[in-house]
Scaffold this motif. Structure first.
Motif, PDB file in Angstrom:
ATOM      1  N   UNK A  59     -29.058   8.398  78.472  1.00 24.34           N
ATOM      2  CA  UNK A  59     -29.388   8.758  77.088  1.00 24.34           C
ATOM      3  C   UNK A  59     -30.889   8.643  76.907  1.00 24.34           C
ATOM      4  N   UNK A  60     -31.491   9.695  76.396  1.00 24.80           N
ATOM      5  CA  UNK A  60     -32.913   9.709  76.070  1.00 24.80           C
ATOM      6  C   UNK A  60     -33.012   9.637  74.557  1.00 24.80           C
ATOM      7  N   UNK A  61     -33.521   8.527  74.023  1.00 23.09           N
ATOM      8  CA  UNK A  61     -33.524   8.336  72.571  1.00 23.09           C
ATOM      9  C   UNK A  61     -32.094   8.254  72.100  1.00 23.09           C
ATOM     10  N   UNK A  62     -31.722   9.149  71.171  1.00 22.05           N
ATOM     11  CA  UNK A  62     -30.355   9.141  70.647  1.00 22.05           C
ATOM     12  C   UNK A  62     -29.493  10.233  71.260  1.00 22.05           C
ATOM     13  N   UNK A  63     -30.023  10.971  72.246  1.00 19.62           N
ATOM     14  CA  UNK A  63     -29.282  12.062  72.867  1.00 19.62           C
ATOM     15  C   UNK A  63     -28.597  11.570  74.133  1.00 19.62           C
ATOM     16  N   UNK A  64     -27.280  11.713  74.205  1.00 16.92           N
ATOM     17  CA  UNK A  64     -26.510  11.207  75.328  1.00 16.92           C
ATOM     18  C   UNK A  64     -26.362  12.273  76.403  1.00 16.92           C
ATOM     19  N   UNK A  96     -34.563  19.039  72.527  1.00 16.14           N
ATOM     20  CA  UNK A  96     -35.003  19.266  71.155  1.00 16.14           C
ATOM     21  C   UNK A  96     -34.408  18.205  70.242  1.00 16.14           C
ATOM     22  N   UNK A  97     -35.065  17.069  70.173  1.00 13.36           N
ATOM     23  CA  UNK A  97     -34.609  15.970  69.328  1.00 13.36           C
ATOM     24  C   UNK A  97     -35.811  15.175  68.862  1.00 13.36           C
ATOM     25  N   UNK A  98     -35.783  14.766  67.603  1.00 11.45           N
ATOM     26  CA  UNK A  98     -36.887  13.950  67.091  1.00 11.45           C
ATOM     27  C   UNK A  98     -36.905  12.559  67.702  1.00 11.45           C
ATOM     28  N   UNK A  99     -35.777  12.128  68.294  1.00 13.93           N
ATOM     29  CA  UNK A  99     -35.732  10.793  68.898  1.00 13.93           C
ATOM     30  C   UNK A  99     -36.284  10.775  70.321  1.00 13.93           C
ATOM     31  N   UNK A 100     -36.672  11.955  70.822  1.00 16.41           N
ATOM     32  CA  UNK A 100     -37.224  12.080  72.175  1.00 16.41           C
ATOM     33  C   UNK A 100     -38.728  12.301  72.061  1.00 16.41           C
ATOM     34  N   UNK A 101     -39.514  11.521  72.806  1.00 16.93           N
ATOM     35  CA  UNK A 101     -40.968  11.667  72.807  1.00 16.93           C
ATOM     36  C   UNK A 101     -41.378  12.963  73.515  1.00 16.93           C
ATOM     37  N   UNK A 102     -42.642  13.358  73.310  1.00 19.37           N
ATOM     38  CA  UNK A 102     -43.151  14.561  73.972  1.00 19.37           C
ATOM     39  C   UNK A 102     -42.982  14.469  75.478  1.00 19.37           C
ATOM     40  N   UNK A 103     -43.365  13.354  76.072  1.00 20.83           N
ATOM     41  CA  UNK A 103     -43.083  13.042  77.477  1.00 20.83           C
ATOM     42  C   UNK A 103     -42.359  11.706  77.469  1.00 20.83           C
ATOM     43  N   UNK A 104     -41.051  11.750  77.573  1.00 17.81           N
ATOM     44  CA  UNK A 104     -40.183  10.604  77.328  1.00 17.81           C
ATOM     45  C   UNK A 104     -39.868   9.810  78.600  1.00 17.81           C
ATOM     46  N   UNK A 160     -40.039  15.343  91.473  1.00 20.86           N
ATOM     47  CA  UNK A 160     -40.139  14.686  90.181  1.00 20.86           C
ATOM     48  C   UNK A 160     -40.085  15.707  89.051  1.00 20.86           C
ATOM     49  N   UNK A 161     -39.314  15.398  87.997  1.00 24.64           N
ATOM     50  CA  UNK A 161     -39.306  16.231  86.793  1.00 24.64           C
ATOM     51  C   UNK A 161     -39.538  15.334  85.579  1.00 24.64           C
ATOM     52  N   UNK A 162     -40.217  15.884  84.600  1.00 31.02           N
ATOM     53  CA  UNK A 162     -40.452  15.176  83.353  1.00 31.02           C
ATOM     54  C   UNK A 162     -39.415  15.609  82.326  1.00 31.02           C
ATOM     55  N   UNK A 163     -39.001  14.642  81.486  1.00 32.19           N
ATOM     56  CA  UNK A 163     -38.034  14.880  80.421  1.00 32.19           C
ATOM     57  C   UNK A 163     -38.723  14.569  79.106  1.00 32.19           C
ATOM     58  N   UNK A 164     -38.625  15.490  78.151  1.00 32.55           N
ATOM     59  CA  UNK A 164     -39.240  15.252  76.856  1.00 32.55           C
ATOM     60  C   UNK A 164     -39.103  16.444  75.942  1.00 32.55           C
ATOM     61  N   UNK A 165     -39.845  16.423  74.829  1.00 32.80           N
ATOM     62  CA  UNK A 165     -39.783  17.498  73.834  1.00 32.80           C
ATOM     63  C   UNK A 165     -40.710  18.658  74.142  1.00 32.80           C
TER      64      UNK A 165
END
Length: 115
Positions: A106-111, A53-61, A40-45
């Motif tokens: 896509x995580x937030x607005x990042x494709x 590195x995107x404001x549309x991505x949560x700390x732990x998304x 398992x890996x976590x994706x986030x800021x």
């Protein structure tokens, strides 16, 4: 954009019986490759194995998990504000979705395309 891409290799097992080994990668639209581990890996800021590195991505998304019984990777949104999308469809919060070859994540607005 992240795509899932396989990379096949052969290795010798036991009395040199050949076994196919596939590694999976997330490939960003800029061509950056991230090997998907069989865990398992976590994706986030912040404080994640895959940091975006995107404001549309949560700390732990979101989380990407590996299922050894099916040899598949799955993605789950962790209740993020801007969502996680597979092939432009927002996935439900806290629900694992199986990733397939050439999926676009896509995580937030990042494709992120999954080849």
């Amino acid at each position: 954009m992240i795509k899932i891409l396989p990379q096949d290799a052969e290795r010798c097992v036991g009395d040199c019986m050949k076994m196919s080994v596939t590694s999976w990668f997330l490939v960003s639209s800029s061509g950056t490759r991230h090997r998907l581990p069989r865990e398992m890996i976590f994706v986030g800021r912040e404080d994640c194995e895959l940091m975006l590195q995107s404001r549309s991505v949560d700390k732990q998304h979101a989380v990407i998990n590996y299922d050894p019984s099916t040899d598949e990777h799955l993605v789950k949104d962790l209740g993020s504000l801007n969502g996680t999308f597979v092939n432009d469809l927002r996935i439900p919060d806290q629900t694992y979705i199986t990733l397939k070859l050439s999926d676009v994540i896509r995580f937030g607005y990042d494709i992120l395309p999954n080849n």
